[in-house]
Design a protein around this motif. Structure first.
Motif, PDB file in Angstrom:
ATOM      1  N   GLY A 290       6.667  13.820 -26.616  1.00 19.63           N
ATOM      2  CA  GLY A 290       7.183  15.170 -26.528  1.00 19.63           C
ATOM      3  C   GLY A 290       8.539  15.365 -27.192  1.00 19.63           C
ATOM      4  O   GLY A 290       8.953  16.508 -27.412  1.00 19.63           O
ATOM      5  N   THR A 291       9.193  14.278 -27.524  1.00 17.61           N
ATOM      6  CA  THR A 291      10.494  14.389 -28.186  1.00 17.61           C
ATOM      7  C   THR A 291      10.313  14.333 -29.703  1.00 17.61           C
ATOM      8  O   THR A 291       9.207  14.172 -30.214  1.00 17.61           O
ATOM      9  N   SER A 292      11.424  14.478 -30.433  1.00 17.13           N
ATOM     10  CA  SER A 292      11.403  14.445 -31.898  1.00 17.13           C
ATOM     11  C   SER A 292      12.393  13.411 -32.397  1.00 17.13           C
ATOM     12  O   SER A 292      13.400  13.126 -31.748  1.00 17.13           O
ATOM     13  N   LEU A 293      12.099  12.857 -33.551  1.00 14.49           N
ATOM     14  CA  LEU A 293      12.971  11.869 -34.173  1.00 14.49           C
ATOM     15  C   LEU A 293      13.146  12.222 -35.648  1.00 14.49           C
ATOM     16  O   LEU A 293      12.168  12.509 -36.334  1.00 14.49           O
ATOM     17  N   THR A 294      14.380  12.175 -36.113  1.00 13.68           N
ATOM     18  CA  THR A 294      14.652  12.402 -37.527  1.00 13.68           C
ATOM     19  C   THR A 294      15.022  11.086 -38.195  1.00 13.68           C
ATOM     20  O   THR A 294      15.909  10.373 -37.731  1.00 13.68           O
ATOM     21  N   ILE A 295      14.327  10.786 -39.272  1.00 11.64           N
ATOM     22  CA  ILE A 295      14.534   9.567 -40.039  1.00 11.64           C
ATOM     23  C   ILE A 295      15.245   9.943 -41.340  1.00 11.64           C
ATOM     24  O   ILE A 295      14.846  10.900 -42.012  1.00 11.64           O
TER      25      ILE A 295
ATOM     26  N   PRO B 280       8.479  18.099 -40.467  1.00 10.11           N
ATOM     27  CA  PRO B 280       9.409  18.814 -41.349  1.00 10.11           C
ATOM     28  C   PRO B 280      10.236  17.841 -42.165  1.00 10.11           C
ATOM     29  O   PRO B 280      10.669  16.799 -41.665  1.00 10.11           O
ATOM     30  N   ILE B 281      10.421  18.189 -43.421  1.00 11.39           N
ATOM     31  CA  ILE B 281      11.126  17.328 -44.366  1.00 11.39           C
ATOM     32  C   ILE B 281      12.218  18.138 -45.047  1.00 11.39           C
ATOM     33  O   ILE B 281      12.026  19.291 -45.397  1.00 11.39           O
TER      34      ILE B 281
ATOM     35  N   SER C 143      17.090  12.339 -48.148  1.00 15.75           N
ATOM     36  CA  SER C 143      15.986  13.094 -47.574  1.00 15.75           C
ATOM     37  C   SER C 143      15.838  12.724 -46.106  1.00 15.75           C
ATOM     38  O   SER C 143      16.232  11.624 -45.699  1.00 15.75           O
ATOM     39  N   THR C 144      15.313  13.638 -45.323  1.00 11.83           N
ATOM     40  CA  THR C 144      14.993  13.341 -43.930  1.00 11.83           C
ATOM     41  C   THR C 144      13.561  13.727 -43.628  1.00 11.83           C
ATOM     42  O   THR C 144      13.025  14.675 -44.205  1.00 11.83           O
ATOM     43  N   LEU C 145      12.961  12.964 -42.725  1.00 11.88           N
ATOM     44  CA  LEU C 145      11.639  13.259 -42.183  1.00 11.88           C
ATOM     45  C   LEU C 145      11.790  13.348 -40.671  1.00 11.88           C
ATOM     46  O   LEU C 145      12.350  12.442 -40.055  1.00 11.88           O
ATOM     47  N   THR C 146      11.324  14.432 -40.088  1.00 17.31           N
ATOM     48  CA  THR C 146      11.328  14.570 -38.637  1.00 17.31           C
ATOM     49  C   THR C 146       9.901  14.450 -38.125  1.00 17.31           C
ATOM     50  O   THR C 146       8.989  15.087 -38.682  1.00 17.31           O
TER      51      THR C 146
ATOM     52  N   CYS D 227      10.157   5.687 -46.763  1.00 18.59           N
ATOM     53  CA  CYS D 227      10.463   6.582 -47.870  1.00 18.59           C
ATOM     54  C   CYS D 227      10.330   5.789 -49.165  1.00 18.59           C
ATOM     55  O   CYS D 227      10.490   4.562 -49.177  1.00 18.59           O
ATOM     56  N   SER D 228       9.982   6.481 -50.208  1.00 19.63           N
ATOM     57  CA  SER D 228       9.915   5.839 -51.508  1.00 19.63           C
ATOM     58  C   SER D 228      10.459   6.799 -52.553  1.00 19.63           C
ATOM     59  O   SER D 228      10.605   7.993 -52.293  1.00 19.63           O
ATOM     60  N   LEU D 229      10.737   6.277 -53.727  1.00 16.53           N
ATOM     61  CA  LEU D 229      11.302   7.118 -54.755  1.00 16.53           C
ATOM     62  C   LEU D 229      10.801   6.721 -56.125  1.00 16.53           C
ATOM     63  O   LEU D 229      10.280   5.627 -56.329  1.00 16.53           O
ATOM     64  N   LEU D 230      10.960   7.653 -57.015  1.00 17.56           N
ATOM     65  CA  LEU D 230      10.461   7.494 -58.379  1.00 17.56           C
ATOM     66  C   LEU D 230      11.472   8.111 -59.327  1.00 17.56           C
ATOM     67  O   LEU D 230      12.005   9.182 -59.064  1.00 17.56           O
TER      68      LEU D 230
END
Lengths: 117, 117
Positions: B16-21, B67-68, B76-79, B93-96
């Motif tokens: 039920g909670t949220s985490l932002t990475i 949400p990003i 960048s963040t991912l929630t 996460c990855s990048l190009l």
């Protein structure tokens, strides 16, 4: 859509020996990239080797080499002189060069490699 | 050489909670991505994080749940919202592009191991 198949869930090799991991893929495209990534228990995804489809020559990186058979849609990874540090999960991945999906990586299910003494 | 970092490296959360990475790169990159790796499975692309605009989500993933943000070319963040035990995974996460050795290859961060109780 492209698919990547790794038919060997687990493989084992003795230290200093050679092992080959299999990967096949399905695509209707003529231009693309193929990759092998290694994921040790630390979970970091590490690039092992990459192959451009337009190149006939097989890619090599030190002890790692590939056998790229474009017509057969096969992309196997050979690890020579295996070391304990090679123990990891290995993922084969495909990247299209089409504009719409150009950056997306499609991964296989992975092969867990054990290295024994 | 360029460095990719993720915070937190791991977390245990209540349902039920949220985490932002967070994903931070020490140089500008063209594209950033978020992947999910469920236990014992391969990587699945969640979305492409677009700088200054809404992320592009893959089939099966929605903005309300993941949400990003990508406010600039290095961050960048991912929630993960309203978490359930099924969200227990490694998020990478990855990048190009940018100044990495190859602009044609995706490089990955160290991952965030999320456990939801």
């Amino acid at each position: 859509a492209q698919t990547v198949t790794q038919s060997q869930p687990e493989m084992s090799v003795q230290e200093a020996e050679t092992v080959t991991l299999s990967c096949t893929y399905d695509t209707s495209e003529s231009d693309y990239y193929l990759f092998w990534y290694k994921q040790p228990p630390s979970r970091q995804m590490i690039l092992v080797i990459r192959q451009e489809a337009y190149k006939q020559q097989n890619a090599t990186e030190n002890r790692f080499s590939v056998n790229f058979q474009k017509a057969a849609k096969s992309f196997s990874l050979k690890i020579s002189d295996s070391q304990l540090g090679d123990a990891a999960m290995y993922f084969c991945a495909y990247r299209s060069l089409n504009t719409g999906t150009a950056s997306k990586l499609t991964f296989g299910t992975g092969t867990r490699l054990q290295v024994t003494l | 050489s360029a460095v990719i970092s993720q915070k937190p490296s791991r977390d245990i959360c209540q349902r039920g909670t949220s985490l932002t990475i967070q994903c931070q790169v020490d140089s500008q990159v063209t594209m950033m991505f978020w992947y999910r790796q469920q236990p014992g499975q391969s990587l699945t692309l969640i979305a492409t994080a677009n700088q200054g605009s809404e992320a592009t989500y893959e089939s099966g993933f929605v903005i309300d749940k993941f949400p990003i943000s990508r406010p600039n070319l290095t961050f960048s963040t991912l929630t993960v919202s309203n978490m359930s035990p099924e969200d227990s995974s490694i998020y990478l996460c990855s990048l190009l592009g940018g100044v990495f050795p190859s602009t044609d290859t995706q490089y990955f961060g160290p991952g965030t191991r999320l456990t939801v109780l």
